[in-house]
Design an enzyme around this catalytic site. Structure first.
Site, PDB file in Angstrom:
ATOM      1  N   ASP A 189       0.811  -1.232   0.000  1.00 38.26           N
ATOM      2  CA  ASP A 189       0.000   0.000   0.000  1.00 38.26           C
ATOM      3  C   ASP A 189       0.838   1.273   0.000  1.00 38.26           C
ATOM      4  OD1 ASP A 189      -2.187  -1.695   0.123  1.00 38.26           O
ATOM      5  OD2 ASP A 189      -2.253  -1.637   2.305  1.00 38.26           O
TER       6      ASP A 189
ATOM      7  N   GLY B 142       1.465   3.056  -2.500  1.00 42.42           N
ATOM      8  CA  GLY B 142       1.020   3.957  -3.565  1.00 42.42           C
ATOM      9  C   GLY B 142       1.579   3.515  -4.915  1.00 42.42           C
ATOM     10  N   LYS B 143       1.854   2.214  -5.024  1.00 46.98           N
ATOM     11  CA  LYS B 143       2.416   1.666  -6.271  1.00 46.98           C
ATOM     12  C   LYS B 143       1.484   1.908  -7.452  1.00 46.98           C
ATOM     13  CE  LYS B 143       2.508  -2.393  -4.346  1.00 46.98           C
ATOM     14  NZ  LYS B 143       2.090  -2.050  -2.978  1.00 46.98           N
TER      15      LYS B 143
ATOM     16  N   LYS C  32      -0.676   4.304  -8.089  1.00 44.83           N
ATOM     17  CA  LYS C  32      -0.581   5.680  -8.606  1.00 44.83           C
ATOM     18  C   LYS C  32       0.710   5.848  -9.420  1.00 44.83           C
ATOM     19  CE  LYS C  32       0.588  10.336  -7.688  1.00 44.83           C
ATOM     20  NZ  LYS C  32       0.502  11.622  -7.039  1.00 44.83           N
TER      21      LYS C  32
ATOM     22  N   ALA D 180      -4.046  -7.893  -3.699  1.00 43.86           N
ATOM     23  CA  ALA D 180      -3.569  -6.538  -3.986  1.00 43.86           C
ATOM     24  C   ALA D 180      -4.749  -5.592  -4.199  1.00 43.86           C
ATOM     25  CB  ALA D 180      -2.690  -6.549  -5.231  1.00 43.86           C
ATOM     26  N   GLY D 181      -4.540  -4.329  -3.848  1.00 48.70           N
ATOM     27  CA  GLY D 181      -5.537  -3.294  -4.129  1.00 48.70           C
ATOM     28  C   GLY D 181      -4.766  -2.048  -4.504  1.00 48.70           C
ATOM     29  N   HIS D 182      -4.720  -1.730  -5.795  1.00 48.13           N
ATOM     30  CA  HIS D 182      -3.916  -0.599  -6.277  1.00 48.13           C
ATOM     31  C   HIS D 182      -4.858   0.515  -6.717  1.00 48.13           C
ATOM     32  CE1 HIS D 182      -0.316  -3.503  -7.170  1.00 48.13           C
ATOM     33  NE2 HIS D 182      -0.683  -3.491  -5.913  1.00 48.13           N
TER      34      HIS D 182
ATOM     35  N   THR E 147      -5.925 -11.555   3.587  1.00 43.06           N
ATOM     36  CA  THR E 147      -7.051 -10.887   2.931  1.00 43.06           C
ATOM     37  C   THR E 147      -8.200 -11.879   2.674  1.00 43.06           C
ATOM     38  OG1 THR E 147      -6.088 -11.360   0.771  1.00 43.06           O
ATOM     39  CG2 THR E 147      -5.524  -9.231   1.763  1.00 43.06           C
TER      40      THR E 147
ATOM     41  N   ARG F 146       2.556 -29.240  -6.284  1.00 42.91           N
ATOM     42  CA  ARG F 146       2.350 -29.801  -7.620  1.00 42.91           C
ATOM     43  C   ARG F 146       0.975 -30.414  -7.849  1.00 42.91           C
ATOM     44  NH1 ARG F 146       7.798 -32.535  -6.532  1.00 42.91           N
ATOM     45  NH2 ARG F 146       6.748 -32.324  -4.544  1.00 42.91           N
TER      46      ARG F 146
ATOM     47  N   GLN G  26       1.997  -6.035  -3.174  1.00 40.04           N
ATOM     48  CA  GLN G  26       2.454  -6.104  -1.776  1.00 40.04           C
ATOM     49  C   GLN G  26       3.762  -5.303  -1.627  1.00 40.04           C
ATOM     50  OE1 GLN G  26       1.463  -9.562  -3.194  1.00 40.04           O
ATOM     51  NE2 GLN G  26      -0.498  -8.645  -2.763  1.00 40.04           N
TER      52      GLN G  26
ATOM     53  N   ARG H  63      -9.903  -2.794   5.893  1.00 42.52           N
ATOM     54  CA  ARG H  63      -9.421  -2.793   7.287  1.00 42.52           C
ATOM     55  C   ARG H  63      -8.557  -1.553   7.549  1.00 42.52           C
ATOM     56  NH1 ARG H  63      -6.354  -8.444   7.481  1.00 42.52           N
ATOM     57  NH2 ARG H  63      -5.805  -7.726   5.402  1.00 42.52           N
TER      58      ARG H  63
ATOM     59  N   LYS I 152       2.843  10.214  -0.384  1.00 43.76           N
ATOM     60  CA  LYS I 152       2.050  10.687   0.756  1.00 43.76           C
ATOM     61  C   LYS I 152       2.802  11.654   1.668  1.00 43.76           C
ATOM     62  CE  LYS I 152      -1.655   7.982   1.553  1.00 43.76           C
ATOM     63  NZ  LYS I 152      -2.552   6.896   1.962  1.00 43.76           N
TER      64      LYS I 152
ATOM     65  N   SER J 218       5.351  12.178  -4.277  1.00 41.54           N
ATOM     66  CA  SER J 218       3.909  12.273  -4.467  1.00 41.54           C
ATOM     67  C   SER J 218       3.305  13.047  -3.311  1.00 41.54           C
ATOM     68  CB  SER J 218       3.332  10.857  -4.558  1.00 41.54           C
ATOM     69  OG  SER J 218       1.936  10.906  -4.610  1.00 41.54           O
TER      70      SER J 218
HETATM   71  P1  GDP Z   1      -0.773   0.360  -3.530  1.00 42.47           P
HETATM   72  O1  GDP Z   1      -1.367  -0.921  -3.053  1.00 42.47           O
HETATM   73  O2  GDP Z   1       0.683   0.439  -3.269  1.00 42.47           O
HETATM   74  O3  GDP Z   1      -1.115   0.682  -4.952  1.00 42.47           O
HETATM   75  O4  GDP Z   1      -1.438   1.510  -2.631  1.00 42.47           O
HETATM   76  P2  GDP Z   1      -3.001   1.625  -2.233  1.00 42.47           P
HETATM   77  O5  GDP Z   1      -3.762   2.060  -3.403  1.00 42.47           O
HETATM   78  O6  GDP Z   1      -3.460   0.410  -1.517  1.00 42.47           O
HETATM   79  O7  GDP Z   1      -2.917   2.747  -1.119  1.00 42.47           O
HETATM   80  C1  GDP Z   1      -2.411   4.014  -1.381  1.00 42.47           C
HETATM   81  C2  GDP Z   1      -3.500   5.046  -1.052  1.00 42.47           C
HETATM   82  O8  GDP Z   1      -2.915   6.327  -0.966  1.00 42.47           O
HETATM   83  C3  GDP Z   1      -4.553   5.161  -2.126  1.00 42.47           C
HETATM   84  O9  GDP Z   1      -5.771   5.525  -1.532  1.00 42.47           O
HETATM   85  C4  GDP Z   1      -4.035   6.294  -3.004  1.00 42.47           C
HETATM   86  O10 GDP Z   1      -5.070   6.975  -3.716  1.00 42.47           O
HETATM   87  C5  GDP Z   1      -3.432   7.195  -1.978  1.00 42.47           C
HETATM   88  N1  GDP Z   1      -2.264   7.981  -2.398  1.00 42.47           N
HETATM   89  C6  GDP Z   1      -1.265   7.647  -3.264  1.00 42.47           C
HETATM   90  N2  GDP Z   1      -0.322   8.604  -3.285  1.00 42.47           N
HETATM   91  C7  GDP Z   1      -0.728   9.561  -2.424  1.00 42.47           C
HETATM   92  C8  GDP Z   1      -0.147  10.798  -1.973  1.00 42.47           C
HETATM   93  O11 GDP Z   1       0.931  11.200  -2.355  1.00 42.47           O
HETATM   94  N3  GDP Z   1      -0.862  11.502  -1.036  1.00 42.47           N
HETATM   95  C9  GDP Z   1      -2.061  11.085  -0.550  1.00 42.47           C
HETATM   96  N4  GDP Z   1      -2.666  11.831   0.365  1.00 42.47           N
HETATM   97  N5  GDP Z   1      -2.626   9.932  -0.953  1.00 42.47           N
HETATM   98  C10 GDP Z   1      -1.966   9.179  -1.861  1.00 42.47           C
HETATM   99  P1  IMO Z   2      -0.916  -4.185  -2.269  1.00 41.95           P
HETATM  100  O1  IMO Z   2      -0.455  -4.769  -3.571  1.00 41.95           O
HETATM  101  C1  IMO Z   2      -0.993  -4.571   2.083  1.00 41.95           C
HETATM  102  C2  IMO Z   2      -1.093  -8.645   3.707  1.00 41.95           C
HETATM  103  C3  IMO Z   2      -2.331  -9.086   4.435  1.00 41.95           C
HETATM  104  C4  IMO Z   2      -1.712 -10.055   5.434  1.00 41.95           C
HETATM  105  C5  IMO Z   2      -0.614 -10.718   4.616  1.00 41.95           C
HETATM  106  C6  IMO Z   2      -0.981 -12.063   4.023  1.00 41.95           C
HETATM  107  O2  IMO Z   2      -2.205  -3.467  -2.350  1.00 41.95           O
HETATM  108  O3  IMO Z   2       0.178  -3.405  -1.619  1.00 41.95           O
HETATM  109  P2  IMO Z   2      -2.538 -12.755   1.975  1.00 41.95           P
HETATM  110  O4  IMO Z   2      -3.990 -12.520   1.718  1.00 41.95           O
HETATM  111  O5  IMO Z   2      -1.637 -12.198   0.928  1.00 41.95           O
HETATM  112  O6  IMO Z   2      -2.215 -14.189   2.289  1.00 41.95           O
HETATM  113  O7  IMO Z   2      -2.220 -11.951   3.339  1.00 41.95           O
HETATM  114  O8  IMO Z   2      -0.291  -9.820   3.578  1.00 41.95           O
HETATM  115  N1  IMO Z   2      -1.322  -8.136   2.336  1.00 41.95           N
HETATM  116  C7  IMO Z   2      -1.254  -6.844   1.993  1.00 41.95           C
HETATM  117  N2  IMO Z   2      -1.047  -5.748   2.751  1.00 41.95           N
HETATM  118  N3  IMO Z   2      -1.118  -4.454   0.742  1.00 41.95           N
HETATM  119  C8  IMO Z   2      -1.291  -5.550  -0.038  1.00 41.95           C
HETATM  120  O9  IMO Z   2      -1.250  -5.497  -1.378  1.00 41.95           O
HETATM  121  C9  IMO Z   2      -1.407  -6.810   0.589  1.00 41.95           C
HETATM  122  N4  IMO Z   2      -1.603  -8.071   0.149  1.00 41.95           N
HETATM  123  C10 IMO Z   2      -1.531  -8.866   1.221  1.00 41.95           C
HETATM  124  O10 IMO Z   2      -2.959  -8.004   5.081  1.00 41.95           O
HETATM  125  O11 IMO Z   2      -1.107  -9.342   6.475  1.00 41.95           O
HETATM  126 MG    MG Z   3      -2.902  -1.610  -1.826  1.00 40.48          MG
END
Ligand code: GDP
Ligand code: IMO
Ligand code: MG
Length: 420
Positions: free
Chosen positions: A12, A14-15, A17, A38-40, A127, A141, A220, A299, A327, A409
């Site tokens: 998380d 900010g990959k 973005k 993952a949630g990007h 997750t 396997r 991740q 969460r 951020k 950023s």
């Molecule tokens: P990822 O999993 O690495 O792609 O990151 P996530 O999307 O899970 O979480 C990053 C969060 O921060 C998202 O809600 C983005 O919209 C937000 N974000 C990214 N860059 C910035 C920043 O520079 N400032 C702020 N305030 N929010 C940001």
């Molecule tokens: P992005 O790509 C943050 C965490 C889960 C848990 C652990 C194992 O958005 O950065 P899993 O479901 O993979 O077996 O869970 O890894 N986790 C993440 N935390 N960002 C993620 O992805 C994650 N993907 C898994 O919260 O602690």
């Molecule tokens: Mg994420």
């Protein structure tokens, strides 16, 4: 040019973005590990998009997006994501490719993941998407890949797996699964997704020989890596840059650049040690200002100051020379900002991240103080216009990590990005 973008903390960062921004100059964007855990997030003028399986280049027209062989794919989740994007006006046709070698997540993987979390001996805070059990089958396997789904022994292999899993389910007091229902459902998924199937390695190596620009999108973060993360509180894949080669079918010699992405502070979702975790009050404040809620599960994310032991670990295992800090705007409120530069463990001072999670859990952070800037920076476009103390904070991170910060950023939108 081939570039890998990886997370330097616990995900998380900010990959999404950053990939969206860098994909402007890319031809192909590739996911190579993880799954819909993952949630990007990408924020555009037409709204907010959260991508789980589809690479973050999909929002730009004429970019090819590939889900590489190292990704574990829940076909139902993938079809849902395709439909959602189409509804929002994003074109998905020949711009999406899916490796024939991707392992499939089945309902028994998801349930096993959840049952282990609820009733098992170790709660990881997963997750619940079935990621771990699917990768376990891959390594054992007995996994089933897309290519197997179209093969003639799919029926028998699925039968064997369901029989074996139903035995495990008995121990958890869960009734188990019926073969026919899953078999028919997955045949339909297979038909629906057939149009995207490719030989990922062949497509990518051809593109490399044609000098195309390729971006590898890590999911991740380094501290969640199965080998170099805070084991056992990790995900089940190699999230580090090394994972891109095996997960996409390219050679290490084909990689030109690796970029690390780190938040200006630290966050973590799920269980596991986190030495600098804030007290409740400060954490609630960061969660509110930084909107620190998981993009996949919703969460709340645990928060702490920037930790150089973690980031240096990421610099080493990924051989990072350039990084992105995201951020930075979230820190604008504070008069004083801290950076963790060492841990105190019993009577020792540690400068490197310990491999033992139980030791890490007992580490106490040692901080260095930096002066804050207390002004809004979210509109700033040029590095020189950042407040002096913000520049000093970034300089300090560069010094402590021995890297160059190339992108900063200051907000979730594309325009809120400073290039140096
Ligand atoms: P990822 O999993 O690495 O792609 O990151 P996530 O999307 O899970 O979480 C990053 C969060 O921060 C998202 O809600 C983005 O919209 C937000 N974000 C990214 N860059 C910035 C920043 O520079 N400032 C702020 N305030 N929010 C940001
Ligand atoms: P992005 O790509 C943050 C965490 C889960 C848990 C652990 C194992 O958005 O950065 P899993 O479901 O993979 O077996 O869970 O890894 N986790 C993440 N935390 N960002 C993620 O992805 C994650 N993907 C898994 O919260 O602690
Ligand atoms: Mg994420």
């Amino acid at each position: 040019m081939t570039t890998i973008v990886i997370g330097m903390q616990w995900g998380d960062e900010g990959k999404g973005k950053i990939i969206d921004i860098l994909s402007e100059k890319a031809d192909i964007i590739v996911r190579y590990q993880g799954g819909d855990n993952a949630g990007h997030t990408i924020v555009l003028s037409q709204g907010r998009f959260i991508l789980h399986l589809i690479p973050s280049g999909i929002l730009r027209r004429d970019k090819r997006c590939i889900i590489g062989n190292g990704v574990v794919v829940d076909p139902q989740a993938l079809i849902g994501e395709i439909e959602d994007l189409k509804e929002k006006g994003i074109e998905i046709d020949r711009n999406l490719l899916l490796s024939e070698r991707c392992h499939l997540i089945f309902p028994y993987h998801r349930i096993l993941d959840k049952l282990r979390e609820q009733k098992g001996v170790l709660k990881i805070g997963t997750t619940g998407r079935g990621i771990g059990p699917c990768y376990a089958d891959k390594v054992s396997r007995c996994g089933i890949r897309f290519i197997d789904l179209y093969g003639k022994d799919f029926k028998q292999r699925l039968k064997n797996n369901i029989k074996e899993k139903n035995e495990i389910f008995k121990a958890y007091g869960f009734k188990g699964f019926s073969f026919t229902e899953i078999y028919e459902q997955y045949q339909k998924f297979g038909e629906r997704l057939k149009r995207y199937i490719c030989d990922c390695s062949a497509v990518l190596n051809r593109a490399i020989s044609e000098k195309k620009n390729i971006l590898f999108e890590g999911a991740q973060g380094t501290l969640l890596d199965i080998d170099y993360g805070t084991y056992p509180y990790v995900t089940s894949s190699n999230t580090i840059a090394g994972g891109a080669c095996a997960g996409a079918g390219i050679a290490p010699t084909s990689i030109d650049e690796i970029i690390g992405v780190a938040k200006a502070y630290t966050t973590r979702v799920g269980e596991g040690p986190f030495p600098g975790q804030f007290s409740d009050k400060l954490m609630a404040e960061f969660q509110r200002i930084g909107k620190e809620y998981g993009a996949t599960t919703g969460r709340p994310r645990r928060c702490g100051w920037f930790d150089t032991l973690i980031a240096r670990h990421a610099v080493r295992v990924n051989n990072l020379k350039t990084i992105v800090i995201t951020k930075l705007d979230v820190l604008s409120k504070y008069r004083e900002i801290k950076i963790c530069t060492a841990y105190r463990y019993k009577d020792k001072i540690l400068k490197d991240l310990p491999a033992d999670s139980q030791v890490l859990a007992q580490c106490r952070p040692i901080y260095e103080n930096c002066q804050g800037w207390q002004e809004d920076i979210s509109h700033i476009k040029q590095y020189k216009d950042l407040p002096r103390n913000a520049r000093k904070y970034l300089d300090e991170i560069e010094q402590l990590l021995g890297v160059e910060i190339k992108i900063i950023s200051v907000g979730s939108q594309r325009e809120q990005t400073i290039f140096r």
